[in-house]
Design an enzyme around this catalytic site. Sequence first.
Site, PDB file in Angstrom:
ATOM      1  N   SER A 282       0.659  -9.974  -0.904  1.00 60.30           N
ATOM      2  CA  SER A 282       0.475  -8.526  -0.870  1.00 60.30           C
ATOM      3  C   SER A 282       0.695  -7.881   0.490  1.00 60.30           C
ATOM      4  CB  SER A 282      -0.924  -8.168  -1.382  1.00 60.30           C
ATOM      5  OG  SER A 282      -1.916  -8.828  -0.621  1.00 60.30           O
TER       6      SER A 282
ATOM      7  N   LYS B 286       0.797  -1.232   0.000  1.00 58.69           N
ATOM      8  CA  LYS B 286       0.000   0.000   0.000  1.00 58.69           C
ATOM      9  C   LYS B 286       0.823   1.273   0.000  1.00 58.69           C
ATOM     10  CE  LYS B 286      -4.422  -1.303   0.176  1.00 58.69           C
ATOM     11  NZ  LYS B 286      -5.470  -0.763  -0.703  1.00 58.69           N
TER      12      LYS B 286
END
Length: 423
Positions: A323, A65
């Site tokens: 991720s 992110k």
Amino acid sequence: MTETLATELPGRDLSVQLEDIRQAKELLDGVIVRTPMEHSRALGRHIGATVHFKAENLQRAGSFKVRGAYVRMARLSEEEKARGVVAASAGNHAQGVALAAKKLGIRATIYMPRGVALPKLAATRDHGAEVVLHGSNVDEALAEAQRQAAESGAVFIHPFNNTDVVAGQGTIGLEILEQQPDVDTVIMGIGGGGLLAGVAVALKQEAARLGREIRIIGVQAENAAAYPASLAADSVVPIKGVRTIADGIAVGKPGEIPFEIIRELVDDVVTVSEDAIARALIFLLERSKMVVEPAGAVGVAALLEGKLKDLGIEASSVVAVLSGGNIDPMLMMRVIQFGLAAADRFLSVKLMLKDRPGELSTIAGIIASADANVIGVDHNPIGRDLSMGDVSIVINMETKGKEHSALVQQKLRDAGYDPLVMD
């Protein structure tokens, strides 16, 4: 190398292009970590292909992110930076925005739902952001963050529905090609779609320039699968009742910008069960020594479940994007137990016994003879289904898999007991 004309590039009319991602990569130089590509022999043997993990769980702030957040915020005007930024998140986006704000010297206010995991709350504050606890879920925190941004003039940083954010996440695609040039299939999770969209643009357009093709597969949790419905309707369709252990991709409505890209460039979107996600986390811990959050493990879950074979894909070089790694230790404990049960390596049975000396010892001997390990016993002499002189016990034990669990149960039956498997 075969050069493809720009007019022939896939997705040439989309809002994010390869050049945007290359510029984002320059912005991120010296800011993020070039995360490693880890080889998984065990998973490769399982699916019959070479498999690597792009380990974004080892990225700064624990997930991908920060890439998109930093690119979005670095491109703000000086006047916008002076107004500060506002965001809402239960974890990864919050930490990404907080870290980017600290690097850029921007004041950041992050709205997080009450009850957010303490490690994520502490990490966000440690990066210097002001944290405001509001609402019982992310949607309520998001609405309050947007209201506050409109009222104060601060810039709202959306977690996925922004072209700069998508471009920042797409830098992962460029790194994948640099680190694993022969890759032919890339698989990763989808929440709002920013990560998948950015990586799809990078890989599809760069592969086209090189005169080759790369398949892109998205994965959603079955109970948070907004993209299959939206893709079938050819427009963004919100869903209700989103509930999954993969909280990082628990998004009920795709972003319009990512959806536009995914609809055109992504080859397939598949779903995986909660059991499959839990098994993937156990696999990553045991076989790859990787701490990965549920949302980061869905690509591995899809590979373990044979989703490529179901799609008729014969891959030779696969990359699964891990991720993120921001998992609450308490959730990890529950997921490990859930995952062991899903893999038939944790067995809990209820038995009715005569309340007399030596009965429990007999049961323990039967279980030991089956080479299972008792890890807990719950003894209850009172209950509506009990006769006078009977007791009910629940025995929790470790087993070696489905066949071993069946063997333990059969040995108990052979000895005259009637084991009831507990969920």
